[in-house]
Design a protein around this motif. Sequence first.
Motif, PDB file in Angstrom:
ATOM      1  N   ASP A  29       0.833  -1.209   0.000  1.00  0.00           N
ATOM      2  CA  ASP A  29       0.000   0.000   0.000  1.00  0.00           C
ATOM      3  C   ASP A  29       0.863   1.253   0.000  1.00  0.00           C
ATOM      4  O   ASP A  29       0.555   2.240  -0.698  1.00  0.00           O
ATOM      5  N   GLU A  30       1.945   1.241   0.794  1.00  0.00           N
ATOM      6  CA  GLU A  30       2.848   2.407   0.848  1.00  0.00           C
ATOM      7  C   GLU A  30       3.518   2.621  -0.510  1.00  0.00           C
ATOM      8  O   GLU A  30       3.665   3.753  -0.979  1.00  0.00           O
ATOM      9  N   ARG A  33       0.999   4.112  -2.998  1.00  0.00           N
ATOM     10  CA  ARG A  33       0.746   5.534  -2.736  1.00  0.00           C
ATOM     11  C   ARG A  33       1.925   6.377  -3.205  1.00  0.00           C
ATOM     12  O   ARG A  33       1.730   7.438  -3.808  1.00  0.00           O
ATOM     13  N   GLU A  36       1.857   6.737  -6.953  1.00  0.00           N
ATOM     14  CA  GLU A  36       0.849   7.707  -7.395  1.00  0.00           C
ATOM     15  C   GLU A  36       1.373   9.137  -7.260  1.00  0.00           C
ATOM     16  O   GLU A  36       1.200   9.960  -8.179  1.00  0.00           O
TER      17      GLU A  36
END
Length: 693
Positions: A29-30, A33, A36
């Motif tokens: 998830d990190e 992110r 992005e």
Amino acid sequence: MPVADENEDNPYLRDPPTDFAPLEELSADEAERQVELLREAIREHDRRYYVESEPLIADRTYDALFARLRDLEAEFDLTHPDSPTRSVGGEPIEAFDTVEHVAPMLSIDNSGEEDAVREFDERVRREVGEVQYVCEPKFDGVSMEFVYEDGSLARAVTRGDGREGDDVTRNARTIGSVPQQLHGEYPETLAVRGEVYMPKDEFQKHNRERIERGEEPFANPRNATAGTIRRLDPAVVAERPLAVFYFDVLAASDLEDTHRDELERFPEFGLRTNDRVEVVDDIEGAIDYRNRLLEIRDGLDYEIDGVVIKVDDREAREELGRTARHDRWAFAYKFPARAEVTPIADVAVQVGRTGRLTPVALLEPVDVGGVTVSRASLHNPEEIEAKNVNVGDTVRVQRAGDVIPYVEEVVEKGSEGHYELPETCPVCDSPVERDGPMAFCTGGLGCDAQLRRSIEYYAGDDGLDLEGLGEKSVRQLVDAGLLETVADLYELERENLTDLEGWGEQSAENLLAEIDASREPPLPDFLSALGIPHVGPTTARELAREFGTFAEFREAAEDEPDCLEGVDDVGETVAETIHEFFASEANAAVVDDVLEHVSPQEVTVDADTGGELEGLTFVFTGSLAEMTRGEAQELVEAHGANATGSVSGNTNYLVAGENPGATKQQDAEDNDVPILEEGEFRALLEEEGVALE
């Protein structure tokens, strides 16, 4: 142009961190992110670099962000067809026609690490066997496609997004090193790739002239080149010292077998090539070539940030192919960024509104805290002498408060003695006088540099607050020959403005209404607007209260300095400065011209007025019907209120007349300041017990 609001929270936009956590420490998830944010930031940096020519970060910082994104995508399988790693950044600007390239103008894979260069060589030899390399300087300019049909220049197109770019043929034709017609036995169709650049000595000369004219200098030669080639007026481009090196064939009806053969034929066609190109037998020769160019980099008259290593044989190139972003047969071995230490190429002298001369060091562009710096303040003659700094010295550059660059110290002396300020003004040739550690031009408002800044000040917040007349518009009007003195503001006509780029009917009418409303300004505002050294709004208010009329004030100012010293906030130094201002024939002439159009209001002290409006702050915009804006300001001040030129959180009311300024209205809305029409303003005064005639 500011970064879009939705990007403002992205940490990789301004002063981005490049000390990243190891990939193995990130969760999925990190990583997603961070990918992005990096994609968003890199797209914005690409737009700034390729379209706006106003990069936010240094090249090395961009490279670090791009490498991090590439590593994250590979490690966490986050590749995407729309990622910046899969396409060349940048989009054509709207001012020119968009043209598709005859062949893709891809970027070049790059690194500043020798191991990466050796890996490139190993891959090449593994796929096509032993090869020779053509080594070229990696120019730091603007890459363009030049298409010739039957020997004639058909079009010149910026790189844009790599697939299509901007048709800037009219501008390219003004560059001396762009042949309009090829020579010799040229192919029927020939599309070549070239680098448009500004020679370093010409860049420093051009920047010095811009600084002396009071204009913002370019950050580096590439920005100067990019800004020039996209100008809408080819006559402006013709005045700028641009040049071109040609270094590749994009397409041709008759191709050579090797890259070296292509380059050898270029001069036959009239296409200028670089004399530092070399052919080497292996990667060791290429690495040696890079190291030799690094040593002589500062002595070259063009900016390079590395070298390009290309497979020579065209058949091998075809076999190696390309990715979506770059050709697999070429690699750029980049130089380390100049970090904080750099040579002084020249010194420009900037002339301020008050005539103060500020020496500015023009530097070989250097990375300071992730920002490319090409100029730094030398402060004043005493500072220069104390540091023994001069053109040719290598200096250490720092940024005060991470904003203003300055020369901290001389690291290596490359000159004799220290820089001496000129004895005459670089703009108007008037004598220069010293005042302690400072130096001043004695030309007054007869000096063009002081004139431009004086007009800006006259129209600014501390002057008559003419909305729509900022630094950019003043420069435009001066350059167009419409403003040669402050008084020329009052001679402007609607057609003068609408004939200029960026001016419409409404914006022209709004400005003319602002100017017309200033013909009877409050005396304090007028005194401040004249730009007399040391006379700001507070001192101007005290002088106005003391003398009541401009004629009385001027008579005292022209008499003797001690006639002014009894005024609050006016000491011996300020009194002497005011006296010297009016003793200047040039200043006196400008003031006389302004008074042909302006009648400053008389200040009267009415003992019967009270403090009905005590504690309130008003801002006025637009033209009032029942009274002038100056009369309204004077009225509220006479009854205890403050009248300021800009809206803030401390403003109580914005009074809007006809043709109000959009900026002030927006500021009022942002700060929840009530906006009153003229009738509502008059009603408020009556409610507070302020009598209206």
